[in-house]
Design a protein around this motif. Sequence first.
Motif, PDB file in Angstrom:
ATOM      1  N   SER A 595       0.822  -1.210   0.000  1.00 41.54           N
ATOM      2  CA  SER A 595       0.000   0.000   0.000  1.00 41.54           C
ATOM      3  C   SER A 595       0.855   1.259   0.000  1.00 41.54           C
ATOM      4  O   SER A 595       0.493   2.265  -0.621  1.00 41.54           O
ATOM      5  N   TRP A 693     -12.029  -4.091  -2.708  1.00 39.95           N
ATOM      6  CA  TRP A 693     -11.348  -5.232  -2.103  1.00 39.95           C
ATOM      7  C   TRP A 693      -9.837  -5.156  -2.305  1.00 39.95           C
ATOM      8  O   TRP A 693      -9.066  -5.621  -1.466  1.00 39.95           O
ATOM      9  N   ASP A 694      -9.405  -4.547  -3.423  1.00 41.13           N
ATOM     10  CA  ASP A 694      -7.973  -4.544  -3.721  1.00 41.13           C
ATOM     11  C   ASP A 694      -7.330  -3.161  -3.654  1.00 41.13           C
ATOM     12  O   ASP A 694      -6.118  -3.047  -3.827  1.00 41.13           O
ATOM     13  N   HIS A 695      -8.103  -2.116  -3.391  1.00 41.34           N
ATOM     14  CA  HIS A 695      -7.511  -0.785  -3.270  1.00 41.34           C
ATOM     15  C   HIS A 695      -8.522   0.192  -2.686  1.00 41.34           C
ATOM     16  O   HIS A 695      -9.715  -0.101  -2.596  1.00 41.34           O
ATOM     17  N   PRO A 831      -3.240   0.728  -3.090  1.00 37.34           N
ATOM     18  CA  PRO A 831      -3.521  -0.660  -3.474  1.00 37.34           C
ATOM     19  C   PRO A 831      -3.270  -1.628  -2.327  1.00 37.34           C
ATOM     20  O   PRO A 831      -2.358  -1.444  -1.519  1.00 37.34           O
ATOM     21  N   TYR A 832      -4.116  -2.629  -2.236  1.00 35.07           N
ATOM     22  CA  TYR A 832      -3.940  -3.761  -1.317  1.00 35.07           C
ATOM     23  C   TYR A 832      -3.875  -3.340   0.156  1.00 35.07           C
ATOM     24  O   TYR A 832      -3.318  -4.063   0.979  1.00 35.07           O
ATOM     25  N   ASN A 834      -6.233  -3.379   2.219  1.00 35.93           N
ATOM     26  CA  ASN A 834      -7.040  -4.269   3.055  1.00 35.93           C
ATOM     27  C   ASN A 834      -6.239  -5.451   3.579  1.00 35.93           C
ATOM     28  O   ASN A 834      -6.654  -6.108   4.545  1.00 35.93           O
TER      29      ASN A 834
END
Length: 861
Positions: A595, A693-695, A831-832, A834
């Motif tokens: 992230s 979910w991805d960003h 990004p990412y 989560n």
Amino acid sequence: MNYIGEDLLPGQVGHFFVIVSLVASLVASFAYFKATKVTIPEDRKSWLKLARGAFFLEAAAVFIIFAALLHILYHHLFEYKYAWQHSSRSLELKYILSAFWEGQEGSTLLWTIWHCILGLIVIRKDKEWEAPVMMIVSFAQFFLATMILGVYIFDVKIGSNPFILLRNSGVLDNAPVMHVGFDIANPIRPDYMTLIKDGNDLNPLLQNYWMTIHPPVLFLGFASTLFPFAYAMAGLWTGKTKEWIHKALPWALFSVAIFGLGIMMGAKWAYESLNFGGYWAWDPVENASLVPWLILVAGVHTLLVFKHTGFSLRATFIFFGLEFLFVLYSTFLTKSGVLGEASVHAFADIGMNGQLFLFLLVFVWLMPFVAATTNRQRAIIALTTAALSVSTYFLAEIIPGFPLYVILSGIITFIVLMNKQVPAVKKEESASSREFWMFIGALVLFLSALIIIFQTSLPVFNKLYKLNTAPGENNEFAYNQIQVLVAIIIGILTAIAQYFRYKSTPGNIFLKKIAVPTFISAVIATFILLVVKINYDKEGLGFLINIWIALVAGVYAVVANILYMFSSLKGNVKNSGGSIAHFGFGLVLVGILLSSGKKEVLSHNTSGISIDFGKESKEISGENLTLVKGVPMTMGKYKVTYEGDSAHPKKALTYFKIRFRSDSDSFTLHPNAFINYKGNEGLMANPSARHYWDHDVFTYVSALPDPSKNKDTAQFAISTKKVGDTIYYSRGFITLEKLVGKDNLPLQNFDRSDTGYTASLKVQSINGPSYQSDLLLIKGKGQVLFQSQDTVMAQSLVLQLNDVKNSVAQIGVKESSAVMEYVTLKAYKFPYINLLWGGVIITVIGTLISMARRLRLNRVR
């Protein structure tokens, strides 16, 4: 003098029970001390009865204090300084609790409430260790009670009273209108309450739902750290240097889980409420919470080593001692005001520095007191503590760093005495054993904590030694360049340590077990590095390589722990708490690196409007996009439009409606911002984010017009034009397309003899878009009766029709930036992220599973 409208009963009740809690905690401390020392069962029973009664009374008093202060806040009793300073009538109900712990007094009370609840659990569940453990807990409660006492002894202020009246606090001294005869030398006027219409309000940055739940969880974590410390000290005090560990381990695991959760809830609050574009900024107060947690984690691992091998008991005592001392030190940093200019979290100094330091000093010297083996040693240490406490008051300004020397000497004395009392295994650990690598990991965590606290304490060192040392302009990188190396080591150790056996592991067995997770991790990490990619080159190639290696280590930790849980533990969740927690930690590490390393600025300036943020701002003009109301602008793959805004009904706070559209998605974000609210200079902003979910798409307001500085001083330029003629302005041209006169106007209050004119204009900007403007002029008896204006905000234009004669129109054109409604945004793609939040939850769950397992094992013993 009788003051009209005051409700004095809640404050009187509250302060009375502050005194009750102070006395009761002191009685409980002494009674538990005696219960620990006496050997006659009947005497011990009597002292325990007194101690429990005193602690129950103290707990009841603390809850009554809480209720009294909450009553004052809920009912907006602004005759009390605390309510006036931290709340307002416009404060939503859900933020009343946030106002409760915004101040030092409320947060201290929250801390002591958790001590009471956890102490009651010890009394109920652990009769064997109740007396020595609760003596330390009650003693800590005594010091916390002094912090909300608010009395003067020989001109020395002891604590800060949360129930002090506004008229007695000094706040009204410089408000002549509040005084009799409007003279500040006269007493407060009897009807002063009629002039106080509202409170000072809660800091807007704290008006977030995370600040309703984050502080209670964090302070539960703070409070829980006392109990592993208390069990360790009780073990030394009673000479049971080994027996305490099975009782302390569940408490330590609970503290690791809750304290860590509280810290990361603070990170989530920062992510959603602060505009630095992230979740962790190595803020001094963030660090002050992180450091004791790191040391506590190190202590848990050395305690596990001792349980299985007999090694590392002395290290465990040191870690459990220091984790609580650093909780007290972080409290000093937060509440003393020394970090007031270095942290957005720190409290202002309200005169509690001496008490805060005394709290720390006494517990530093409590450690060697309980580690002493004879009454003579304990008497010497008690006298030394008293002497140092007094001398520190006088010598702190004379001898630079004297308080620091006092603390270090206490820690050294503890280590010396503890080493004499605690046995150690003479045999060295094998490098092929699990305990060896667990100890190495604990040591790395401890050294990491020391480095962080040293960097964080620079303001303290500057004050003690009159230095002018600062971390440098790039403060975050100063931390990151070291901690990324720590992440590499801990990530690898988290992956491989569990594949070793305790005592010793044959090399072929270890290699056979670790081969599969190593291969799978290498494949996944290679895919991420080649396909997902991290090209963070801001700090140079060397740092980027370290990030790559840390990412590989994080992936290794994730894969190795998953496979270990299913291969070695057969998927038994009840016995897999450690693997689950380590799996979660690996996800946290991967989430942080992805992230942050792939964080992307979306809001590159394509509008042509450049904002000067000033030399002291960290904002870069080219990374901020200015949106004119109603005009779509390109931001990455999105078309972004500032569609409107709305004002808070009772506060100087504006919510902006920002629409994002792409070929596959559409959503609206609502960041808010305000200027000069509560006396703060400049812009304050709360971000808004869209979660996938991805960003995440994360945005905040970085600039907006200030109405007090953005006044319209431009003048109309008059042009005389016929239909088809053109008027030029700085960003395009205006064409008069139609001019129509009407004698009969169906409008109220206009006579039949009045004449109206309408003009249709086309505004054409240089860069493409055009705008339509329709103007109206009504004349009667040679005078202008009505004249409309039209604002083309996208072009900063104001148009009006001044006169019409013989099919010729006089058109007024004014260019003014003051008429343009705009907002400037900073937007990121995370990004990412989560993986980070999910990893935190999994780590907490795994740690709590381990705690539950240890509790089950304790019941079997």
